[in-house]
Design a protein around this motif. Structure first.
Motif, mmCIF file in Angstrom:
data_model
loop_
_atom_site.group_PDB
_atom_site.id
_atom_site.type_symbol
_atom_site.label_atom_id
_atom_site.label_comp_id
_atom_site.label_asym_id
_atom_site.label_seq_id
_atom_site.Cartn_x
_atom_site.Cartn_y
_atom_site.Cartn_z
ATOM 1 N N LYS A 61 47.498 42.038 42.938
ATOM 2 C CA LYS A 61 48.025 41.828 41.583
ATOM 3 C C LYS A 61 47.029 41.065 40.720
ATOM 4 O O LYS A 61 46.816 41.398 39.546
ATOM 5 C CB LYS A 61 49.340 41.043 41.626
ATOM 6 C CG LYS A 61 50.518 41.838 42.124
ATOM 7 C CD LYS A 61 51.743 40.932 42.125
ATOM 8 C CE LYS A 61 52.893 41.559 42.859
ATOM 9 N NZ LYS A 61 54.047 40.633 42.970
ATOM 10 N N GLU A 63 43.772 40.912 41.117
ATOM 11 C CA GLU A 63 42.626 41.780 40.825
ATOM 12 C C GLU A 63 42.927 42.724 39.685
ATOM 13 O O GLU A 63 42.094 42.942 38.802
ATOM 14 C CB GLU A 63 42.236 42.581 42.067
ATOM 15 C CG GLU A 63 41.489 41.797 43.103
ATOM 16 C CD GLU A 63 41.110 42.628 44.306
ATOM 17 O OE1 GLU A 63 41.838 43.605 44.620
ATOM 18 O OE2 GLU A 63 40.097 42.305 44.915
ATOM 19 N N GLU A 64 44.124 43.297 39.686
ATOM 20 C CA GLU A 64 44.511 44.222 38.625
ATOM 21 C C GLU A 64 44.589 43.510 37.276
ATOM 22 O O GLU A 64 44.169 44.067 36.262
ATOM 23 C CB GLU A 64 45.860 44.869 38.952
ATOM 24 C CG GLU A 64 45.770 45.875 40.084
ATOM 25 C CD GLU A 64 47.121 46.367 40.558
ATOM 26 O OE1 GLU A 64 48.156 45.987 39.949
ATOM 27 O OE2 GLU A 64 47.165 47.128 41.545
ATOM 28 N N GLN A 65 45.105 42.290 37.267
ATOM 29 C CA GLN A 65 45.200 41.543 36.009
ATOM 30 C C GLN A 65 43.825 41.156 35.483
ATOM 31 O O GLN A 65 43.599 41.129 34.287
ATOM 32 C CB GLN A 65 46.040 40.280 36.196
ATOM 33 C CG GLN A 65 47.519 40.562 36.189
ATOM 34 C CD GLN A 65 48.321 39.277 36.233
ATOM 35 O OE1 GLN A 65 47.827 38.226 36.653
ATOM 36 N NE2 GLN A 65 49.560 39.355 35.803
ATOM 37 N N SER A 66 42.905 40.854 36.383
ATOM 38 C CA SER A 66 41.571 40.447 35.943
ATOM 39 C C SER A 66 40.777 41.620 35.358
ATOM 40 O O SER A 66 39.853 41.426 34.583
ATOM 41 C CB SER A 66 40.795 39.792 37.084
ATOM 42 O OG SER A 66 40.491 40.747 38.068
ATOM 43 N N LYS A 67 41.152 42.844 35.744
ATOM 44 C CA LYS A 67 40.471 44.029 35.214
ATOM 45 C C LYS A 67 40.920 44.361 33.797
ATOM 46 O O LYS A 67 40.213 45.048 33.079
ATOM 47 C CB LYS A 67 40.697 45.220 36.131
ATOM 48 C CG LYS A 67 39.980 45.119 37.448
ATOM 49 C CD LYS A 67 40.251 46.321 38.323
ATOM 50 C CE LYS A 67 39.547 46.174 39.665
ATOM 51 N NZ LYS A 67 39.870 47.284 40.570
ATOM 52 N N LYS A 68 42.093 43.881 33.416
ATOM 53 C CA LYS A 68 42.629 44.199 32.076
ATOM 54 C C LYS A 68 41.985 43.390 31.008
ATOM 55 O O LYS A 68 41.422 42.398 31.105
ATOM 56 C CB LYS A 68 44.137 43.968 32.060
ATOM 57 C CG LYS A 68 44.870 44.969 32.913
ATOM 58 C CD LYS A 68 46.351 44.736 32.821
ATOM 59 C CE LYS A 68 47.080 45.740 33.691
ATOM 60 N NZ LYS A 68 48.517 45.560 33.656
#
Length: 68
Positions: A61, A63-68
């Motif tokens: 989760k 990692e996904e937030q940091s990509k946004k």
């Protein structure tokens, strides 16, 4: 065991408090500590596996937030 808080409470039973300041790093350090507890026979698979799964999900989760 269902949440990251539950994993923190598990670690707390062994006097392990994790706070680095960045959530992803906290989760990674919790994984290391959890694995050490399991390797040394202090926790069994019935506690280790659900806790590890929770940490992996939370890490994903983050990692996904940091990509946004």
């Amino acid at each position: 065991m269902r949440t990251l808080y539950d994993v923190q409470q598990l670690l707390k039973r062994f006097g392990i408090y994790v706070y680095i300041g960045k959530r992803m790093w906290d989760i990674e350090l919790m994984m290391v500590e959890l694995k050490k507890l399991h390797e040394n026979g202090l926790i069994e698979n019935d506690e280790y596996l659900p806790a590890l799964l929770i940490l992996k999900q939370e890490h994903r989760k983050e990692e996904e937030q940091s990509k946004k």
